[in-house]
Scaffold this active site. Structure first.
Site, mmCIF file in Angstrom:
data_model
loop_
_atom_site.group_PDB
_atom_site.id
_atom_site.type_symbol
_atom_site.label_atom_id
_atom_site.label_comp_id
_atom_site.label_asym_id
_atom_site.label_seq_id
_atom_site.Cartn_x
_atom_site.Cartn_y
_atom_site.Cartn_z
ATOM 1 N N GLY A 232 -4.300 -104.847 -66.879
ATOM 2 C CA GLY A 232 -3.698 -103.729 -67.429
ATOM 3 C C GLY A 232 -3.067 -104.158 -68.652
ATOM 4 N N GLY B 268 -8.612 -80.588 -55.119
ATOM 5 C CA GLY B 268 -8.469 -79.161 -54.778
ATOM 6 C C GLY B 268 -7.033 -78.881 -54.518
ATOM 7 N N ASP C 87 -4.319 -97.355 -63.114
ATOM 8 C CA ASP C 87 -3.491 -96.334 -63.873
ATOM 9 C C ASP C 87 -4.260 -95.359 -64.736
ATOM 10 O OD1 ASP C 87 -1.489 -96.959 -61.882
ATOM 11 O OD2 ASP C 87 -0.513 -98.124 -63.290
ATOM 12 N N ARG D 45 -5.537 -99.436 -54.060
ATOM 13 C CA ARG D 45 -5.835 -100.528 -54.740
ATOM 14 C C ARG D 45 -6.919 -101.435 -54.332
ATOM 15 N NH1 ARG D 45 -0.817 -102.560 -57.206
ATOM 16 N NH2 ARG D 45 -1.238 -104.518 -56.608
ATOM 17 N N GLY E 186 0.391 -104.999 -69.535
ATOM 18 C CA GLY E 186 1.076 -106.178 -69.595
ATOM 19 C C GLY E 186 0.099 -107.524 -69.815
ATOM 20 N N ARG F 44 1.993 -110.979 -61.086
ATOM 21 C CA ARG F 44 2.672 -110.599 -62.140
ATOM 22 C C ARG F 44 3.774 -111.447 -62.463
ATOM 23 N NH1 ARG F 44 1.717 -105.096 -62.227
ATOM 24 N NH2 ARG F 44 1.149 -103.934 -60.187
ATOM 25 N N GLY G 47 1.253 -94.548 -59.684
ATOM 26 C CA GLY G 47 1.489 -94.335 -61.182
ATOM 27 C C GLY G 47 2.956 -94.051 -61.432
HETATM 28 O O1 F6P Z 1 -0.261 -101.004 -62.165
HETATM 29 C C1 F6P Z 1 -1.132 -100.574 -61.069
HETATM 30 C C2 F6P Z 1 -0.006 -100.221 -59.906
HETATM 31 O O2 F6P Z 1 -0.865 -99.894 -58.745
HETATM 32 C C3 F6P Z 1 0.869 -99.022 -60.173
HETATM 33 O O3 F6P Z 1 0.103 -97.733 -60.230
HETATM 34 C C4 F6P Z 1 1.809 -99.236 -59.320
HETATM 35 O O4 F6P Z 1 3.066 -98.385 -59.530
HETATM 36 C C5 F6P Z 1 2.142 -100.725 -59.194
HETATM 37 O O5 F6P Z 1 0.805 -101.056 -59.759
HETATM 38 C C6 F6P Z 1 2.571 -101.284 -57.995
HETATM 39 O O6 F6P Z 1 2.852 -102.826 -58.142
HETATM 40 P P1 F6P Z 1 3.040 -103.675 -57.055
HETATM 41 O O7 F6P Z 1 1.488 -104.047 -56.537
HETATM 42 O O8 F6P Z 1 3.305 -104.866 -57.831
HETATM 43 O O9 F6P Z 1 4.063 -103.196 -55.982
#
Ligand code: F6P
Length: 330
Positions: A102, A185, A127, A263, A104, A72, A170
């Site tokens: 995503g 469920g 997300d 992830r 950004g 990022r 999220g």
């Molecule tokens: O954008 C994807 C995501 O997994 C979000 O669901 C979560 O809030 C964020 O990234 C976490 O980011 P990082 O891995 O930078 O902590």
């Protein structure tokens, strides 16, 4: 030979590698010379590019994460960083860029397009909060991870007659919590889009107890905030919900935060197929002279969505499904 670079940026998502592979292999078939940028926009600033041929992307379709690494990049938001990124584009004589990521990241693609570099996006984020695509790459795998977790938690919840609060990812989108909760469920789903009072949550759990349900699964999105409050940075909302339920005295409660487990992992067949299709579409678009768009999924069809529309809400969180969760929790 047109020179096209591909990068992955932002939070990684399962299927990014399959998308890289598809862009490289379909790109070379179309007569494009393919390059990979390491660490997303950070690598574009630093000039970290590598040539990618068909063999370089072998054996990765099944791998989670991204072989190109991701980041990022705060620097890409600065004038200086942007200047360096454009210098890299000139130095490597790039004719086009494919950005896999995503919201950004896709905004970054839009900016580069505005500066004159043809750019095409591929939506990838667990997300599922990207406008114009029914599904982003990685969502299906993350959902399956959540459901697998909920299955396991239900076993122990039933055995001990406890409530389990499960916090899922999220920050601004409740998609994973909602769909994971439906498929797993869950008795209660708490999402940022629907502010809910914690008293209501405990009443819901008590109602379940009265109906003969001796356990409860509560799925909460990390960005959920109880009615009348704002999301608190750095603290776990799952912990708050779990503490509230425990204090209410009606049921013993445990908390599980699934975190970054969501992830990782080998992409599902759905994510691999989506990545192959969107990767192919992205290079085709560039080779046909189209750019400033994202290759996306609408129903079963691959479509193109202008990157100019990327700021719009995705609309992927469906309130009918939210109501269905509660109808099925009866
Ligand atoms: O954008 C994807 C995501 O997994 C979000 O669901 C979560 O809030 C964020 O990234 C976490 O980011 P990082 O891995 O930078 O902590």
């Amino acid at each position: 030979m047109p020179r096209i670079a591909v990068l992955t940026s932002g939070g990684d998502s399962p299927g990014m590698n399959a998308a890289i592979r598809a862009t490289v292999r379909c790109g070379s078939e179309l007569g494009l010379e393919m390059f990979g940028v390491k660490r997303g926009f950070a690598g574009l600033i630093e000039g970290e590019l590598v040539p990618l041929d068909n063999r370089a992307v072998g054996g990765i379709i099944e791998r989670g994460g991204t072989i190109l690494y991701t980041a990022r990049s705060a620097e890409f938001l600065t004038e200086e960083g942007q200047g360096h990124a454009l210098a890299t584009v000139r130095k490597w004589q790039l004719d086009g860029l494919i950005v896999i990521g995503g919201n950004g990241s896709l905004k970054g693609a839009r900016w580069l397009q505005e500066q004159g570099l043809p750019a095409v996006g591929i939506p990838a984020s667990i997300d599922n909060d990207i406008y114009g695509t029914t599904m982003a790459i990685g969502v299906d795998t993350a959902l399956n991870t959540v459901v697998e977790g909920l299955n396991r938690l239900r076993d122990t919840a039933v055995s001990h007659e406890r409530a389990f609060v499960t916090e899922v990812m999220g920050r601004t989108s409740g998609y994973i919590a909602l769909m994971g909760g439906l498929a797993g469920g869950a008795e209660v789903v708490l999402i940022p889009e629907v502010p809910t009072a914690l008293e209501w949550v405990s009443r819901q759990v008590e109602e379940g107890l009265r109906k003969g349900k001796h356990h409860s699964i509560i799925v909460v999105a990390e960005g959920f905030a109880p009615k009348g409050t704002k999301p608190e940075k750095g603290s776990s909302i799952g912990r708050t919900v779990s503490h509230f339920l425990e204090e209410s005295g009606s049921i013993e409660t445990r908390l599980t935060i699934l975190g970054h487990l969501q992830r990782g992992g080998s992409p599902t067949a759905f994510d691999r197929i989506l990545a192959c299709r969107l990767g192919q579409a992205a290079v085709r678009l560039l080779s046909e002279g189209e750019s400033g768009v994202m290759a996306a999924l609408s129903g079963q069809q691959v479509v193109t969505i202008p990157l100019a529309k990327i700021d719009r809400p995705s609309g992927n969180v469906n309130l009918e499904i939210y109501n269905l969760v509660y109808a099925l929790a009866n």
